[in-house]
Design a protein around this motif. Structure first.
Motif, short mmCIF file in Angstrom:
data_model
loop_
_atom_site.label_atom_id
_atom_site.label_comp_id
_atom_site.label_asym_id
_atom_site.label_seq_id
_atom_site.Cartn_x
_atom_site.Cartn_y
_atom_site.Cartn_z
N THR A 23 0.85 -1.18 0.00
CA THR A 23 0.00 0.00 0.00
C THR A 23 0.89 1.24 0.00
OG1 THR A 23 -0.09 0.23 2.41
CG2 THR A 23 -1.69 -1.27 1.38
N LYS A 24 0.29 2.39 -0.26
CA LYS A 24 1.06 3.64 -0.28
C LYS A 24 1.67 3.93 1.09
CE LYS A 24 -1.21 6.05 -4.09
NZ LYS A 24 -1.97 7.26 -4.50
N VAL A 25 0.90 3.63 2.14
CA VAL A 25 1.40 3.88 3.50
C VAL A 25 2.60 3.00 3.80
CG1 VAL A 25 0.80 3.85 5.95
CG2 VAL A 25 -0.89 4.58 4.27
N GLU A 26 2.58 1.76 3.34
CA GLU A 26 3.70 0.85 3.56
C GLU A 26 4.92 1.30 2.76
OE1 GLU A 26 1.14 -3.25 4.42
OE2 GLU A 26 1.81 -2.77 2.39
N GLN A 27 4.70 1.76 1.55
CA GLN A 27 5.81 2.28 0.75
C GLN A 27 6.43 3.50 1.42
OE1 GLN A 27 3.69 2.84 -2.94
NE2 GLN A 27 4.50 0.97 -3.82
N GLN A 28 5.60 4.36 1.96
CA GLN A 28 6.10 5.55 2.65
C GLN A 28 6.89 5.16 3.89
OE1 GLN A 28 3.39 8.83 3.13
NE2 GLN A 28 4.37 9.51 5.01
N ALA A 29 6.43 4.13 4.60
CA ALA A 29 7.15 3.68 5.80
C ALA A 29 8.55 3.20 5.44
CB ALA A 29 6.37 2.56 6.49
N GLY A 30 8.68 2.52 4.30
CA GLY A 30 9.99 2.08 3.84
C GLY A 30 10.91 3.24 3.53
N ILE A 31 10.36 4.27 2.87
CA ILE A 31 11.17 5.45 2.53
C ILE A 31 11.59 6.20 3.79
CG2 ILE A 31 11.18 7.64 1.27
CD1 ILE A 31 9.12 6.38 -0.64
N GLU A 32 10.66 6.33 4.73
CA GLU A 32 11.00 6.99 6.00
C GLU A 32 12.10 6.24 6.74
OE1 GLU A 32 7.28 7.11 8.00
OE2 GLU A 32 6.58 8.94 6.99
N LEU A 33 12.05 4.93 6.65
CA LEU A 33 13.06 4.11 7.35
C LEU A 33 14.45 4.33 6.76
CD1 LEU A 33 13.67 2.00 9.50
CD2 LEU A 33 13.16 0.22 7.81
N PHE A 103 7.84 -4.76 8.18
CA PHE A 103 8.11 -5.58 9.37
C PHE A 103 8.80 -4.80 10.48
CE2 PHE A 103 7.26 -8.80 6.19
CZ PHE A 103 6.43 -9.66 6.91
N TYR A 104 9.53 -3.77 10.12
CA TYR A 104 10.08 -2.87 11.15
C TYR A 104 8.93 -2.18 11.89
CZ TYR A 104 11.67 1.59 13.01
OH TYR A 104 11.88 2.68 13.82
N THR A 105 7.94 -1.68 11.13
CA THR A 105 6.80 -0.99 11.74
C THR A 105 6.02 -1.92 12.66
OG1 THR A 105 6.61 0.48 9.82
CG2 THR A 105 4.69 0.32 11.27
N LEU A 106 5.78 -3.15 12.20
CA LEU A 106 5.06 -4.12 13.03
C LEU A 106 5.83 -4.42 14.31
CD1 LEU A 106 3.81 -6.64 10.30
CD2 LEU A 106 2.47 -4.95 11.55
N SER A 107 7.15 -4.55 14.18
CA SER A 107 7.97 -4.83 15.35
C SER A 107 7.97 -3.63 16.31
CB SER A 107 9.40 -5.16 14.92
OG SER A 107 10.21 -5.50 16.01
N LYS A 108 8.00 -2.44 15.76
CA LYS A 108 7.99 -1.22 16.58
C LYS A 108 6.67 -1.09 17.33
CE LYS A 108 10.02 2.70 17.74
NZ LYS A 108 11.29 2.73 18.52
N GLN A 109 5.57 -1.46 16.67
CA GLN A 109 4.27 -1.39 17.32
C GLN A 109 4.17 -2.36 18.50
OE1 GLN A 109 1.63 -2.17 14.03
NE2 GLN A 109 1.63 -0.04 13.32
N LYS A 110 4.79 -3.52 18.34
CA LYS A 110 4.75 -4.51 19.41
C LYS A 110 5.74 -4.20 20.53
CE LYS A 110 3.36 -8.38 16.42
NZ LYS A 110 3.79 -9.69 15.85
N ASN A 111 6.85 -3.53 20.17
CA ASN A 111 7.91 -3.28 21.15
C ASN A 111 8.34 -1.80 21.10
OD1 ASN A 111 8.57 -6.31 21.77
ND2 ASN A 111 8.65 -6.14 19.54
N PRO A 112 7.46 -0.90 21.47
CA PRO A 112 7.78 0.54 21.34
C PRO A 112 8.95 0.98 22.22
CG PRO A 112 5.77 0.20 22.63
CD PRO A 112 6.13 -1.13 22.04
N GLU A 113 9.28 0.18 23.21
CA GLU A 113 10.37 0.58 24.12
C GLU A 113 11.75 0.27 23.55
OE1 GLU A 113 9.76 -3.74 24.76
OE2 GLU A 113 8.47 -1.99 24.44
N LEU A 114 11.82 -0.55 22.50
CA LEU A 114 13.11 -0.94 21.94
C LEU A 114 13.65 0.11 20.98
CD1 LEU A 114 12.55 -4.75 21.16
CD2 LEU A 114 13.52 -3.68 23.22
N SER A 115 14.97 0.20 20.93
CA SER A 115 15.63 1.12 20.00
C SER A 115 15.62 0.51 18.60
CB SER A 115 17.06 1.38 20.44
OG SER A 115 17.83 0.17 20.32
#
Length: 338
Positions: A23-33, A103-115
């Protein structure tokens, strides 16, 4: 893809047959990363460049063998070249980056405290590669309509990227990409690859800003279209330049153009404007000739010709799409209503 699929992978069929996997949002998340972590893009590019270098050297060997008169034919060399060219595109990078971002976003959502350093593990790379392979990013199904097919029957052609097997074998567990990623991070910390990283960040920023800029332009265009007149910006422009732009805009938009210059307000009416100017005339001796380039826009050409005619006080001629145009400065000067 359907925006409702964004960042959802569990229990859903994300299979694609046209390589539109994200999706466009997922593509944007990749670019932001990669704007924050250009080493991710450098990791993928490093892997791809090593493969490409190897294949190029192998191709040279094939050519050498072909010269000896063996079973390596000219067609074999041509086919190999087409295969090689697939590695020299950004397709793989453009597919894997949004997958890593997903998958970075999904991991961040599950573990917001991690760097980020704790989140960007081998598992992220493994999940990303597995996701694009399993969901068809290396497959493309093309429907050939009945009116195009030689036998008059609609069919679906199935294409599989020839590199899919190599990528699956080398990258599926994520370990190779993660090792390259670790090495790349160390190089960046030593200020190596800094220029390449900055280039990636600049491109990422441009891609992120582009939709905002387009939306801004669309908003400005809509606002301009709603106005009863075309308002000409006069800052840092000469009067002939302003007049050229005003007339061309009045012709293009089919509405009056207004501007102010040195304390005076001007209006160029669009009523019968084309007839008053009667631009479509053949070239005459003494005309100043403007040569247009391929891709020039008619109304920009008109604006330039009007400016030239007013500056030189001479009729200007140009040809556009095999139609002759003449701009007479006397007719231009007779237009103004103050």
């Amino acid at each position: 893809r359907d925006p409702s699929l964004s960042f959802k992978v569990e229990g859903l069929d994300r299979t694609s047959r046209n390589r539109r996997l994200f999706t466009k949002v997922e593509q944007q998340a990749g670019i932001e990363l990669i704007e924050s972590h250009p080493e991710i893009a450098l990791t993928i590019l490093s892997y791809q460049s090593v493969i490409l270098d190897y294949l190029e050297e192998l191709g040279k060997e094939f050519k050498r063998i072909a010269l000896t008169g063996t079973y390596v034919t000219r067609k074999n060399i041509s086919d190999y070249k087409r295969f090689l060219n697939q590695w020299d595109t950004n397709n793989f990078t453009m597919e894997l980056i949004p997958a890593i971002g997903l998958f970075y976003t999904l991991s961040k959502q599950k573990n917001p405290e991690l760097s980020d350093e704790q989140l960007l593990t081998q598992n992220i790379f493994q999940n990303a590669v597995e996701f694009i392979i399993n969901n068809g990013v290396f497959r493309n199904f093309v429907t050939v309509p009945a009116n195009v097919a030689t036998d008059g029957k609609e069919r679906v052609n199935h294409f599989l990227c020839p590199a899919a097997g190599t990528i699956r074998e080398q990258l599926l567990d994520g370990s190779l990409l993660y090792r390259i990623y670790t090495i790349t991070k160390k190089q960046l910390k030593k200020a190596e690859l800094i220029d390449q990283a900055k280039t990636i960040q600049q491109k990422a920023k441009y891609r992120l800003d582009e939709p905002k800029q387009l939306a801004k332009w669309e908003e400005e265009r809509a606002r301009e279209e709603a106005l009863p007149t075309v308002e000409i910006v006069t800052e840092n422009k000469t009067l002939p330049e302003i007049i050229g732009e005003a007339i061309s805009k009045a012709l293009e938009k089919n509405k009056p153009a207004t501007f102010s210059f040195e304390g005076k307000d001007y209006l160029i009416s669009d009523k019968n404007l084309a007839e008053k100017l009667s631009f479509e005339q053949t070239k005459q001796p003494g005309d100043t000739v403007i040569e247009l380039r391929a891709g020039d826009y008619l109304y920009n050409a008109i604006a330039s010709a009007i400016t030239e005619a007013l500056v030189t006080n001479n009729t200007v001629y140009f040809s556009f799409n095999d139609i002759d145009y003449r701009v007479n400065p006397d007719k231009i000067n007779s237009l103004f209503i103050e």
